[in-house]
Scaffold this motif. Structure first.
Motif, PDB file in Angstrom:
ATOM      1  N   HIS A   4     -73.994 -64.554  39.912  1.00 53.14           N
ATOM      2  CA  HIS A   4     -73.302 -65.781  40.307  1.00 53.14           C
ATOM      3  C   HIS A   4     -74.058 -66.968  39.738  1.00 53.14           C
ATOM      4  N   GLU A   5     -73.307 -67.945  39.226  1.00 52.88           N
ATOM      5  CA  GLU A   5     -73.903 -69.184  38.727  1.00 52.88           C
ATOM      6  C   GLU A   5     -73.186 -70.365  39.341  1.00 52.88           C
ATOM      7  N   ALA A   6     -73.927 -71.456  39.555  1.00 53.55           N
ATOM      8  CA  ALA A   6     -73.348 -72.671  40.114  1.00 53.55           C
ATOM      9  C   ALA A   6     -74.141 -73.871  39.612  1.00 53.55           C
ATOM     10  N   LEU A  12     -82.325 -72.462  37.449  1.00 50.55           N
ATOM     11  CA  LEU A  12     -83.082 -72.121  38.646  1.00 50.55           C
ATOM     12  C   LEU A  12     -82.656 -70.719  39.046  1.00 50.55           C
ATOM     13  N   VAL A  13     -83.535 -69.751  38.861  1.00 50.91           N
ATOM     14  CA  VAL A  13     -83.227 -68.341  39.080  1.00 50.91           C
ATOM     15  C   VAL A  13     -83.563 -67.968  40.520  1.00 50.91           C
ATOM     16  N   LEU A  14     -82.654 -67.253  41.189  1.00 46.82           N
ATOM     17  CA  LEU A  14     -82.864 -66.842  42.579  1.00 46.82           C
ATOM     18  C   LEU A  14     -82.761 -65.326  42.689  1.00 46.82           C
ATOM     19  N   HIS A  22     -77.322 -60.642  45.949  1.00 47.30           N
ATOM     20  CA  HIS A  22     -77.459 -62.092  45.741  1.00 47.30           C
ATOM     21  C   HIS A  22     -76.869 -62.912  46.883  1.00 47.30           C
ATOM     22  N   ARG A  23     -75.935 -62.334  47.626  1.00 45.32           N
ATOM     23  CA  ARG A  23     -75.308 -63.087  48.709  1.00 45.32           C
ATOM     24  C   ARG A  23     -76.307 -63.502  49.778  1.00 45.32           C
ATOM     25  N   ILE A  40     -78.872 -69.695  39.153  1.00 50.39           N
ATOM     26  CA  ILE A  40     -78.546 -68.385  38.591  1.00 50.39           C
ATOM     27  C   ILE A  40     -78.995 -67.329  39.592  1.00 50.39           C
ATOM     28  N   TYR A  41     -78.026 -66.697  40.242  1.00 50.56           N
ATOM     29  CA  TYR A  41     -78.312 -65.681  41.259  1.00 50.56           C
ATOM     30  C   TYR A  41     -78.269 -64.296  40.614  1.00 50.56           C
TER      31      TYR A  41
END
Length: 261
Positions: A4-6, A12-14, A22-23, A40-41
């Motif tokens: 998922h990207e926003a 910023l990588v999570l 990723h949720r 960036i998840y």
């Protein structure tokens, strides 16, 4: 691996924790949505969307993340956040790719892989305000703040990943859960990018003492131990985490070279 990207701006990588997806990191969006970062998840190899592969250890996961980021980001500077197991992997990435890392943040991170060697507080529930039978054992075993709000967050963001976990993959990784070398030992030079390490005072899963012991290595590091917070501290103490995150992101942004026009 990117799930998922926003947003727009610097990457910023999570990275999420073990047996999650990723949720579980999406609650951070409330404090990141107005930031000038492209979030960036990642989904790690045991998640529902992961492509099956020969991942057999924590080191395989860490190496895979480094390779993914090199392929996707090239030499673009980025910051990185990791929770729990994802925090251990984020530490590895931040040291292996130190030249382009603008900042590192960890939330309830694994600093000692061997559960038997962790320094942990006793299990404690600070607030229990749920009707009987309102929550399942997965929540009750980990939550320090047991309220309708934290239960709703757990059910929405954590439980789906738990239910979708590939147990064969996590079983292999659990049997080889440690990195070959701790990042701070493999790269002993002081880590000079802004870092943030947030711990829950009541986190009986990863604790806080093991992380605090490395404070001299992170010479631009902020270390915070939040009371009334357990392993999912960013769901239990979101306002405090948001303030600390905003401060860290400001420092990481200042650490970055100017974006090309």
């Amino acid at each position: 691996m990117i799930a998922h990207e926003a947003g727009q701006g610097r990457p910023l990588v999570l990275m999420h924790g073990f047996e999650l997806d990723h949720r579980s990191m999406l609650p951070l969006e409330s404090s990141l949505a107005d930031s000038s970062w492209r979030r960036i998840y990642l989904d790690l190899p045991w998640t529902e969307q992961a492509v099956p592969g020969p991942v057999a250890s924590a080191q395989d996961v860490a190496d895979g993340v480094v390779n993914e980021l090199r392929d996707r980001l090239g030499d673009e500077p980025f910051a990185i956040i990791g929770h729990s197991f994802g925090g251990m992997v984020a530490r590895h990435v931040a040291h292996a790719m130190r030249g382009q890392v603008l900042g590192l943040a960890t939330l309830g991170a694994v600093f000692t892989a061997d559960h038997r060697k962790r320094v942990l507080p006793a299990r404690e529930v600070i607030s229990a305000a749920l009707p009987d039978q309102a929550a399942d054992d997965d929540f009750l075993e980990i939550a320090v703040i047991q309220t309708p709000g934290t239960l709703a967050a757990f059910n929405e963001f954590v439980l789906p990943g738990l239910r979708g976990t590939d147990q064969q993959v996590t079983g292999r990784i659990a049997a080889d859960y440690a990195l070959r070398r701790e990042p701070e030992a493999a790269h002993p030079e002081p880590f000079e990018a802004p870092s943030l390490h947030i711990f829950g005072r009541q986190d009986h899963v990863t604790g806080y003492e093991d992380g605090l012991a490395l404070r001299d290595h992170y010479v631009r590091g902020t270390f915070a131990v939040l009371d009334a917070a357990g392993h999912h501290l960013y769901m239990e103490r979101p306002a405090a985490v948001s303030v600390l995150m905003d401060d860290w992101l400001t420092s990481a942004r200042a650490h970055a070279p100017a974006l090309p026009r």
